[in-house]
Scaffold this motif. Sequence first.
Motif, PDB file in Angstrom:
ATOM      1  N   PRO A   1      -9.036  -4.557  -7.712  1.00 59.43           N
ATOM      2  CA  PRO A   1      -9.130  -3.303  -8.462  1.00 59.43           C
ATOM      3  C   PRO A   1      -8.358  -2.140  -7.819  1.00 59.43           C
ATOM      4  O   PRO A   1      -8.274  -1.077  -8.422  1.00 59.43           O
TER       5      PRO A   1
ATOM      6  N   LEU B   1      -4.941  -1.075  -9.455  1.00 57.47           N
ATOM      7  CA  LEU B   1      -5.290  -0.716 -10.831  1.00 57.47           C
ATOM      8  C   LEU B   1      -5.981   0.647 -10.912  1.00 57.47           C
ATOM      9  O   LEU B   1      -5.757   1.419 -11.842  1.00 57.47           O
ATOM     10  N   SER B   2      -6.820   0.940  -9.914  1.00 61.78           N
ATOM     11  CA  SER B   2      -7.560   2.204  -9.974  1.00 61.78           C
ATOM     12  C   SER B   2      -6.595   3.385  -9.957  1.00 61.78           C
ATOM     13  O   SER B   2      -6.805   4.391 -10.641  1.00 61.78           O
ATOM     14  N   LYS B   3      -5.512   3.243  -9.200  1.00 60.91           N
ATOM     15  CA  LYS B   3      -4.535   4.335  -9.170  1.00 60.91           C
ATOM     16  C   LYS B   3      -3.720   4.361 -10.466  1.00 60.91           C
ATOM     17  O   LYS B   3      -3.455   5.423 -11.024  1.00 60.91           O
TER      18      LYS B   3
ATOM     19  N   VAL C   1      -4.713   3.508 -13.384  1.00 66.02           N
ATOM     20  CA  VAL C   1      -5.519   4.061 -14.474  1.00 66.02           C
ATOM     21  C   VAL C   1      -5.590   5.583 -14.360  1.00 66.02           C
ATOM     22  O   VAL C   1      -5.524   6.302 -15.361  1.00 66.02           O
ATOM     23  N   PHE C   2      -5.655   6.066 -13.131  1.00 70.54           N
ATOM     24  CA  PHE C   2      -5.650   7.518 -12.941  1.00 70.54           C
ATOM     25  C   PHE C   2      -4.315   8.111 -13.422  1.00 70.54           C
ATOM     26  O   PHE C   2      -4.294   9.110 -14.157  1.00 70.54           O
TER      27      PHE C   2
ATOM     28  N   ILE D   1       3.077   3.099  -1.500  1.00 72.13           N
ATOM     29  CA  ILE D   1       3.742   3.366  -2.775  1.00 72.13           C
ATOM     30  C   ILE D   1       3.321   4.746  -3.257  1.00 72.13           C
ATOM     31  O   ILE D   1       2.389   5.343  -2.712  1.00 72.13           O
ATOM     32  N   ASN D   2       4.004   5.268  -4.251  1.00 68.54           N
ATOM     33  CA  ASN D   2       3.562   6.527  -4.860  1.00 68.54           C
ATOM     34  C   ASN D   2       3.379   6.313  -6.364  1.00 68.54           C
ATOM     35  O   ASN D   2       3.493   5.190  -6.854  1.00 68.54           O
ATOM     36  N   PHE D   3       3.106   7.399  -7.074  1.00 69.99           N
ATOM     37  CA  PHE D   3       2.740   7.253  -8.492  1.00 69.99           C
ATOM     38  C   PHE D   3       3.867   6.667  -9.349  1.00 69.99           C
ATOM     39  O   PHE D   3       3.639   6.179 -10.447  1.00 69.99           O
ATOM     40  N   LEU D   4       5.105   6.714  -8.815  1.00 64.59           N
ATOM     41  CA  LEU D   4       6.212   6.149  -9.595  1.00 64.59           C
ATOM     42  C   LEU D   4       6.029   4.645  -9.801  1.00 64.59           C
ATOM     43  O   LEU D   4       6.585   4.073 -10.730  1.00 64.59           O
TER      44      LEU D   4
ATOM     45  N   LYS E   1       0.827  -1.208   0.000  1.00 59.42           N
ATOM     46  CA  LYS E   1       0.000   0.000   0.000  1.00 59.42           C
ATOM     47  C   LYS E   1       0.860   1.257   0.000  1.00 59.42           C
ATOM     48  O   LYS E   1       0.477   2.305  -0.511  1.00 59.42           O
TER      49      LYS E   1
ATOM     50  N   ILE F   1      -2.496  -4.284  -0.845  1.00 56.81           N
ATOM     51  CA  ILE F   1      -3.749  -4.106  -1.578  1.00 56.81           C
ATOM     52  C   ILE F   1      -3.730  -5.079  -2.750  1.00 56.81           C
ATOM     53  O   ILE F   1      -2.661  -5.436  -3.233  1.00 56.81           O
TER      54      ILE F   1
ATOM     55  N   PHE G   1      -1.617  10.130 -20.438  1.00 56.97           N
ATOM     56  CA  PHE G   1      -2.161  10.267 -21.789  1.00 56.97           C
ATOM     57  C   PHE G   1      -2.419  11.733 -22.148  1.00 56.97           C
ATOM     58  O   PHE G   1      -2.261  12.128 -23.304  1.00 56.97           O
TER      59      PHE G   1
ATOM     60  N   GLY H   1      -4.249   8.206 -17.069  1.00 57.90           N
ATOM     61  CA  GLY H   1      -5.031   9.316 -17.611  1.00 57.90           C
ATOM     62  C   GLY H   1      -4.186  10.576 -17.717  1.00 57.90           C
ATOM     63  O   GLY H   1      -4.154  11.248 -18.752  1.00 57.90           O
ATOM     64  N   ILE H   2      -3.476  10.889 -16.634  1.00 63.68           N
ATOM     65  CA  ILE H   2      -2.616  12.080 -16.643  1.00 63.68           C
ATOM     66  C   ILE H   2      -1.516  11.928 -17.685  1.00 63.68           C
ATOM     67  O   ILE H   2      -1.210  12.854 -18.435  1.00 63.68           O
TER      68      ILE H   2
END
Lengths: 416, 302
Positions: free
Chosen positions: A260, A263-265, A267-268, A39-42, A37, A256, A274, A271-272
């Motif tokens: 999902p 994965l939810s993070k 995908v977010f 972790i960061n966006f990297l 759990k 976690i 893309f 999005g950024i």
Amino acid sequence: MAHFDPNARPFSKKWLNERLAVETLERVLSTEYWIPKNINFLWAMGMVLAATFGLLVISGIFLLMYYIPDTQKAFDSVNYTIMSQVGYGWLWRHIHGVAASVVFLIIYIHMFTGIYYGSYKKGREMIWISGMLLFVTFSGEAFAGYVLPWGQMSYWAGMVITNLFEGFSADFMGGALNFPGLVEWIRGDYVPGQAFIGRFFMLHVFLMPLVIIALIVLHFGALRIPHVNNQDGEEIDFEAEAEKWKAGHRKESKVIPFKPVFLSKDVFVLGIYFLFFFYLVFYHFEFAMDPVNFDPADGLKTPPHIYPEWYFLWSYEVLRAFSKNPGLVWFGFAQVIFFLLPFLDRSPNVAPASRRGPFKIWFWLLLIDMIGLTILGKLPPVGIFTPIGTTFAYIFIALWFALPFITKMEKPVGGK
Amino acid sequence: MKELKILAVVVFFTLVTYWGVEPYAHSQMHKHVEGHDFTYQDINASGVKGDPAKGKNLIAACAGCHGIKSQGMKAPMDAMGASAAYGVNPPDLSNAGAIFDEKFLIAFLQNPAHTAKAKPNFAMPPSAASAQDAADIVAYLKSIAPKEVSPKEAYVTACGRCHANSYGKWTQIGDIPKTKGNIKTGNDVALAQFKINVAKYQDKLADYMGKLPPDLKIIARARSKHYLETFVEDPQSHLPGTAMPRVGLTKEGFEKVYAYLESTGDPSKPLREKTGPIVLGFFLIFTLLAYGWYKSQWKGLK
């Protein structure tokens, strides 16, 4: 024979489970694939890379339908047929070109994330090594692809890079390491020509992608057993933490499920990413599509400046900093040294660089030095740029020689 | 927030690298040439006022080589004949008054090679005995110039007799003709004949210029607009010693030529500009929805 229910409806869940174990597969690969759990966006860069590779494959398929690997036709098949005659062909090409460049940006971010958090040791060595193999194959893939539009830079970069295979100069060791015929053998000609374009076309659209896909599978597989690292390098008992999660103690559990929650993070973040990516595709693609390559290949006209794409510049600068023979040695060194990172780092600590004393300095020096090499690799080797470039190359080499010593002296860091 | 700090670090190093390998490296690789908006400051204005009526009488001096189609004057030689005689086909002058600079033309008529900064073998001889004659001819050319010149017409007059533009279907001797092949053999003799003529013309042109001037099909992607603008304004400023003459376009004339180059070299631009916001809008909605999903999944986890 295993148990097959003769009454199971074809293609029903039960029927599929008996034959393909779809539910077990889903559990192992996603719903009970545990991710820390903390972790960061990297940690989403792997998914970003997978998505970018997907974009490269899809756009590549569309380009492949119209591209002609022929020295007389390649340039126009790309710049005329694809860019103006095929509906949205320009979009596929811009996606392909931008993704080929951006994929390396993400690879470097992914690599430096791994280095920063020590995600290459204590059971994670194969993750690192398979990742480095991917880096090398992506590099080969990028180079092969760059040849295909048959512009000036395609031709001359092809010329310069294949020249490297000539080996050491003829006066060194009686020419034992000089392979004059090898260059022609690789090119299939004295200069890049029809055989050259055909070979690199095959490599780019078939062999290299095949190897890359196999390596991606290996890379994902290597991740499954040692599990993903986390922001503190903490050793997590994944079984125990997973039990907590399954028992409903979601807040207390340190893990976690991939699907999902993780994965939810992802995908977010995707999005950024893309948004950034397609901004580049539509409004800022020149950096990835060098203007020089919009001049058709001309073997009689050497461009004033020949330089590789930005992601090769740091190792190119290491090559350029020395004369021919030592240049080749240190260029080779730069290509392989990252593979050895898990073994050169002698410290048992798995922790962010910020808590590792001298390694912290080593990390930031390496990053700054490689950015310096990258910038100098593109600048013309004149005036003050030459000694600065040489200095950066020496620092790069020295950093790697120093690594075992500074990590050996490192004090143990307690997990948080 | 910690993640934003990490993002800031990533963005910072990415931008430094970008700055180094793109704007900074290119500023060091290419010399900067200042544009002068096609004002031709090295040419002194003659100060004389031209009379189109007198110019019309003097135009015979031009008509020996040039056609003026809009006035019903055919060129004395076709492209093939002209190239055999001069190395290059002289332009039709119907549009000359609309796209070339007046001051430039007056100087050019008196001393073509010097004004164009061209090689001594420049095909055009001095054609006006005095500044007054030159001004009269230029006044005439301006009086017959059409109000509106299309990008392609500007290209054909200013560039098209030396530079092909194969993506625009233009060759140095004209548009690639629509021909009919023989269905029984697959041969297209008329097209093959045309191609032979192009080849012959190009051989003469290469002899005259020293090399074959490049096909400008995609030059709009290969060079920046600033480069093309300053190069056309004075080719010597970028390539000292080049055989390419200064053609003397006005700023508006150049814009016309550039519009044509962009239409062949970067034809997707209009659609690209239309599609961009739609795609970005899609991913903006995608990201907002993904953010909602992320927040709902991670609720109460920390």
